[in-house]
Write an enzyme that holds these catalytic residues in place. Structure first.
Site, mmCIF file in Angstrom:
data_model
loop_
_atom_site.group_PDB
_atom_site.id
_atom_site.type_symbol
_atom_site.label_atom_id
_atom_site.label_comp_id
_atom_site.label_asym_id
_atom_site.label_seq_id
_atom_site.Cartn_x
_atom_site.Cartn_y
_atom_site.Cartn_z
ATOM 1 N N ASP A 99 27.612 -2.600 -17.373
ATOM 2 C CA ASP A 99 26.993 -1.287 -17.315
ATOM 3 C C ASP A 99 25.566 -1.425 -17.838
ATOM 4 O O ASP A 99 25.359 -1.944 -18.931
ATOM 5 C CB ASP A 99 27.795 -0.315 -18.201
ATOM 6 C CG ASP A 99 27.846 1.078 -17.621
ATOM 7 O OD1 ASP A 99 26.761 1.624 -17.335
ATOM 8 O OD2 ASP A 99 28.958 1.619 -17.474
ATOM 9 N N ASP A 201 23.301 3.024 -15.023
ATOM 10 C CA ASP A 201 23.501 4.348 -15.622
ATOM 11 C C ASP A 201 22.282 5.261 -15.449
ATOM 12 O O ASP A 201 21.140 4.824 -15.634
ATOM 13 C CB ASP A 201 23.756 4.137 -17.128
ATOM 14 C CG ASP A 201 24.163 5.405 -17.851
ATOM 15 O OD1 ASP A 201 25.289 5.858 -17.636
ATOM 16 O OD2 ASP A 201 23.344 5.939 -18.641
ATOM 17 N N GLU A 258 24.246 4.921 -10.552
ATOM 18 C CA GLU A 258 24.733 6.260 -10.893
ATOM 19 C C GLU A 258 23.544 7.174 -10.643
ATOM 20 O O GLU A 258 22.684 7.337 -11.497
ATOM 21 C CB GLU A 258 25.179 6.340 -12.357
ATOM 22 C CG GLU A 258 25.895 7.660 -12.613
ATOM 23 C CD GLU A 258 25.750 8.196 -14.022
ATOM 24 O OE1 GLU A 258 26.615 8.973 -14.429
ATOM 25 O OE2 GLU A 258 24.785 7.875 -14.729
ATOM 26 N N HIS A 333 35.013 7.633 -16.112
ATOM 27 C CA HIS A 333 35.156 8.007 -17.521
ATOM 28 C C HIS A 333 34.445 9.311 -17.863
ATOM 29 O O HIS A 333 34.489 9.752 -19.013
ATOM 30 C CB HIS A 333 34.596 6.875 -18.384
ATOM 31 C CG HIS A 333 33.116 6.706 -18.157
ATOM 32 N ND1 HIS A 333 32.617 6.244 -16.955
ATOM 33 C CD2 HIS A 333 32.048 6.985 -18.928
ATOM 34 C CE1 HIS A 333 31.299 6.232 -17.016
ATOM 35 N NE2 HIS A 333 30.923 6.680 -18.200
ATOM 36 N N ASP A 334 33.757 9.918 -16.905
ATOM 37 C CA ASP A 334 33.035 11.175 -17.155
ATOM 38 C C ASP A 334 33.726 12.373 -16.524
ATOM 39 O O ASP A 334 33.197 13.480 -16.563
ATOM 40 C CB ASP A 334 31.620 11.097 -16.555
ATOM 41 C CG ASP A 334 30.730 10.122 -17.284
ATOM 42 O OD1 ASP A 334 30.953 9.894 -18.489
ATOM 43 O OD2 ASP A 334 29.812 9.575 -16.647
#
Ligand code: NOJ
Length: 561
Positions: A99, A201, A258, A333-334
């Protein structure tokens, strides 16, 4: 340099290390825990693993606040553990993706600490500091997690630093070439170690409007969401282009952006054949269940399957128009768990519906991502007080809801539905007290459905959700279906009931037809001519005798001619 798209037939599994497997009995998952389950993942057909952040961090935003980019947080293990993971994955012909969180650091990062300690430090220019004449915050922008994007520097009244997310996540200043070079070196250091690439990210936030001007508020807190002045802003291309050129290109890395809110007109730059990223996630319908994603404390939307279809096929059409690929996701995970989010009636939140949702996204063009626990049909877990939540954005949204006049009960309901903690409960490996995740009480309270939803019980059951995921991966690598599933065009089938999602993949004279009933009523579908033989089915065995098919609620079926 053109990309070969070597990654297009991968199946990628997202590990949230903190909640995957604890091996040292501290209630927190770790890297040896990931190694322990590589064979499980291999057996599931996974070819690549994306690890959510494992770097040194105070964990205010669970690792998305990095204090040292080149150190592993002791909670997760050591650099030796990481190297072991790389080796163990390689032995199994699996790849590791990290990440990349370079829009901001933690406030505990050495750069930020040096910047705070000395006004004249060169590190001030690694971040965004502003002194105002009147002593007030520089503008009215609202952070993604709530409140102002500006926090006053301790001991320096009238001087503020900027953050798109939490105050503990100061924004890096991408306008500074020196900072950019530091970031590139760090990325290349990991690439040299042998990681295959990056999930990138918050990447659309790198560029902010440099007028730093207030604009009319979009809510009664007098603030305006930072996305209006600090997301997909003109000038971001130069940063992304340089980033790619200085790092990813040199290693032919896989990169998944993302990238919320990329306008259609910018898609060629992002994911065209020579785009900044291999793919971006298709988040088009990710927040369909809330009225406003930037202020989700306001509560739910009233979406229908018809809306979902329209959004999904529009997004896929935009992506294919630029010859791009999407990272296809149901969960991460969000997000709350897909079963809880996309199946409104609890009665239908079963393995069957989990498989129907899986069918919906897995066969779309692009690369499927599976978030840990999705493959066994994990669900949201309801918490009864705000104190039971860990997630910083849940707590902030709860407070915003109260300020807006919602009752505690109402605020809690919204937070339970949308909280990121829903996805972060420990992985359910078995039905024991801590679900085989740990011997110690976990860092976040476990879901309470582990007696029915867990890996050990599902593996021997050929009709289980986990075996359905396995079957789907097998289809992707099966010579008969591989090419069409990877490269086939997508065609939406129009003449179907509103609650039925129907599409075909087409390549040469081959056609695969996918039908999913996401409603609570039986639906009649007239089968297209080229769809006669069932190759995947989530429900009762179906015999096709004529061209009419009755699809029970949450039934999905995949057919070939
Ligand atoms: C997106 C990440 O997925 C999320 O977990 C995080 O809070 C923000 N970016 C900030 O890094």
């Amino acid at each position: 340099m053109g990309h070969t798209r070597w990654w297009k037939d991968e199946v990628i599994y997202q590990v949230y290390p903190r909640s995957f497997q604890d091996t040292n009995d501290d209630g927190i998952g770790d890297l040896p825990g990931v190694i322990q389950h590589l064979d499980y993942l291999k057996n599931l057909g996974i070819t690549m693993i994306w690890l959510s952040p494992i770097y040194k961090s105070p964990m205010v935003d669970m690792g998305y606040d990095i204090a040292d980019y080149q150190a592993i947080d002791p909670q997760f293990g050591t650099m030796d553990d990481f190297d072991d993971l790389l080796d163990a994955a390689k032995q199994r012909n699996m790849k590791i993706v990290m990440d990349l969180v370079v829009n901001h650091t933690s406030d505990q990062h050495e750069w930020f600490q040096k910047a705070l300690a000395d006004k004249n430090s060169p590190y001030r220019d690694y971040y965004i500091f502003k002194k105002t004449v009147d002593g007030n915050v520089p503008n009215n922008w609202r952070a993604i997690f709530g409140g102002s994007t500006w926090t006053e520097v301790p001991g320096e009244p009238g001087t503020y630093y900027f953050h798109t997310f939490a105050p503990q996540q100061p924004e890096l200043n991408w306008e500074n070439p020196k900072l950019r070079q530091e970031i590139y070196q760090m990325i290349n250091w990991w690439m040299e170690k042998g990681v295959a690439g990056w999930r990138v990210d918050a990447i659309t936030h790198l560029k902010k409007d440099l007028d730093w001007a207030s604009i009319p508020a979009d809510a009664d807190d007098g603030l305006v969401s930072v996305v209006k002045k600090g997301q997909n802003r003109p000038g971001i291309d130069a940063f992304l282009d340089e980033l790619k050129c200085e790092t990813f290109d040199k290693y032919d890395a896989i990169t998944i952006g993302e990238a919320y809110g990329v306008p259609e007109s910018d898609l060629p730059n992002y994911i065209g054949p020579d785009g900044y990223f291999s793919m971006i996630f298709d988040f088009s319908y990710m927040n369909i269940e809330v009225a406003d994603v930037n202020e989700w404390y306001l509560g739910p939307s009233s979406w229908t399957t018809k809306d979902l279809k329209a959004i999904l096929f529009k997004s896929q059409a935009d992506i294919s128009a630029v010859d791009g690929r999407s990272g296809n996701v149901l969960e991460n995970h969000d997000q709350p768990r897909a079963l809880s989010k996309l199946v409104p009636n609890a009665k239908y939140q079963t393995g069957t519906a989990a498989k129907a949702l899986a069918t919906m996204y897995y066969f779309l063009p692009g690369v499927p991502f599976i978030y840990q626990g999705q493959e066994i049909g994990m669900k949201n877990f309801e918490r009864h007080t705000i104190q039971e939540f860990n997630d910083v954005s849940s707590i902030n949204n709860y407070e915003m809801a109260l300020k807006k006049g919602y009752s505690e009960k109402e605020a809690l309901k919204t937070v339970n539905a949308k909280s990121r903690d829903n996805a972060r409960t420990p992985m359910q490996w078995d039905s024991t007290k801590y679900a085989g995740f740990s011997k110690h009480e976990p860092w976040l309270e476990m879901g309470n459905d582990r007696s029915c939803i867990n890996v050990v019980d599902e593996l021997p059951d050929s009709h289980s959700v986990v075996n359905f995921y396995k079957q789907m991966a097998e289809m992707r690598s099966d010579d008969r279906y591989h090419d069409i599933l990877i490269d086939g065009a997508l065609v939406e089938l129009q003449n179907v009931p509103d609650d039925v999602i129907a599409y075909q993949r087409k390549l040469g004279n081959q056609i695969i037809t996918v039908l999913i009933n996401l409603g609570t009523h039986e639906e009649n579908v007239t089968l297209p001519e080229m769809a006669r033989r069932v190759i995947l089915n989530n429900n009762v065995p179906m015999n096709l005798t004529d061209s009419n098919l009755v699809l029970p609620p949450y039934t999905s079926i995949v057919l070939v001619s």
